[in-house]
Design an enzyme around this catalytic site. Structure first.
Site, PDB file in Angstrom:
ATOM      1  N   GLU A 172      -9.527 -10.496  -7.745  1.00 58.23           N
ATOM      2  CA  GLU A 172      -8.671  -9.319  -7.530  1.00 58.23           C
ATOM      3  C   GLU A 172      -7.524  -9.267  -8.549  1.00 58.23           C
ATOM      4  OE1 GLU A 172      -7.572  -9.349  -3.393  1.00 58.23           O
ATOM      5  OE2 GLU A 172      -9.554  -8.659  -2.761  1.00 58.23           O
ATOM      6  N   TYR A 213     -12.306  -2.483  -3.320  1.00 61.46           N
ATOM      7  CA  TYR A 213     -12.829  -2.460  -1.947  1.00 61.46           C
ATOM      8  C   TYR A 213     -14.358  -2.411  -1.895  1.00 61.46           C
ATOM      9  CZ  TYR A 213      -8.238  -2.040   0.339  1.00 61.46           C
ATOM     10  OH  TYR A 213      -6.976  -2.284   0.837  1.00 61.46           O
ATOM     11  N   LYS A 256       0.837  -1.207   0.000  1.00 64.11           N
ATOM     12  CA  LYS A 256       0.000   0.000   0.000  1.00 64.11           C
ATOM     13  C   LYS A 256       0.877   1.264   0.000  1.00 64.11           C
ATOM     14  CE  LYS A 256      -3.859  -2.272   2.398  1.00 64.11           C
ATOM     15  NZ  LYS A 256      -4.729  -2.225   3.597  1.00 64.11           N
ATOM     16  N   HIS A 266      -1.872  -5.426   1.375  1.00 62.68           N
ATOM     17  CA  HIS A 266      -3.139  -6.119   1.134  1.00 62.68           C
ATOM     18  C   HIS A 266      -2.853  -7.522   0.614  1.00 62.68           C
ATOM     19  CE1 HIS A 266      -7.133  -7.106  -0.420  1.00 62.68           C
ATOM     20  NE2 HIS A 266      -6.489  -7.589  -1.473  1.00 62.68           N
ATOM     21  N   ASN A 271      -1.755  -0.136   7.381  1.00 60.40           N
ATOM     22  CA  ASN A 271      -1.299  -1.509   7.676  1.00 60.40           C
ATOM     23  C   ASN A 271      -0.499  -2.142   6.535  1.00 60.40           C
ATOM     24  OD1 ASN A 271      -3.372  -2.072   5.944  1.00 60.40           O
ATOM     25  ND2 ASN A 271      -4.539  -3.334   7.366  1.00 60.40           N
TER      26      ASN A 271
END
Ligand code: IDP
Ligand code: MG
Length: 152
Positions: free
Chosen positions: A128, A51, A11, A117, A114
């Site tokens: 995805e 998402y 990310k 992913h 975080n």
């Protein structure tokens, strides 16, 4: 044997903090193979598709804002049980609860930053990967070390 592919994103916080190498290394050292990789600045449209399951949640808008805030390193990772193994190496969603030794547990502090992913099921992995990659961008190849990682 259950050879799987999964989508991994480093990310924007991971890229900005210079942790792409560290994160890739941890997945590679586990025995997983990178079969696709590219740096992308996600558009709002791709972020919303990726998402979609979180639409309406309190953190949704900040999540979309965050994932589109800078480049991400998108990867297709392949290996024996790649989906669950990569999720295990990534650690729990909230870094405060992620076990030491995991990427989030070692490198992160808060759920909104975080670092990485990983797809949460093989079905979701396929979906995805199709969101982020063209089939031609995924390279099938053998690594000669494979028999030293996976017993056939
Ligand atoms: P996962 O990334 O571990 O699969 P999900 O529940 O699918 O976790 O949530 C997607 C992402 O949304 C998380 O990685 C995190 O960046 C963000 N997120 C999830 N829950 C929260 C929250 O309570 N506050 C802020 N961000 C959250
Ligand atoms: Mg998820």
């Amino acid at each position: 044997m259950s050879l799987e592919q999964t989508l991994i994103l480093v990310k924007p916080d991971g890229v900005q903090r210079g942790l792409t190498g560290e994160i890739v290394t941890r997945l590679e050292k586990r025995g997983l193979k990178i079969v696709g990789a590219k740096l992308i600045r996600p558009t709002r449209s791709i972020a919303e598709i990726h998402y979609a399951e979180h639409v309406g949640k309190p953190f949704y808008e900040s999540l979309i804002g965050f994932i589109t805030s800078g480049p991400v390193l998108a990867m297709v990772i392949e290996g024996e049980r790649a989906v669950s193994i990569s999720r295990q190496t990534i650690g729990s969603t909230d870094p405060a609860e992620a076990a030491p030794g995991t990427i989030r547990g070692d490198l992160g502090l808060t759920v909104g930053r975080n670092l990485v992913h990983g797809s949460d099921s093989t079905e979701r992995g396929k979906e995805e990967i199709a969101i982020w990659f063209d089939q031609l961008e995924i390279i099938e190849f053998e690594q000669t070390m494979e028999p030293w990682i996976i017993e056939s």
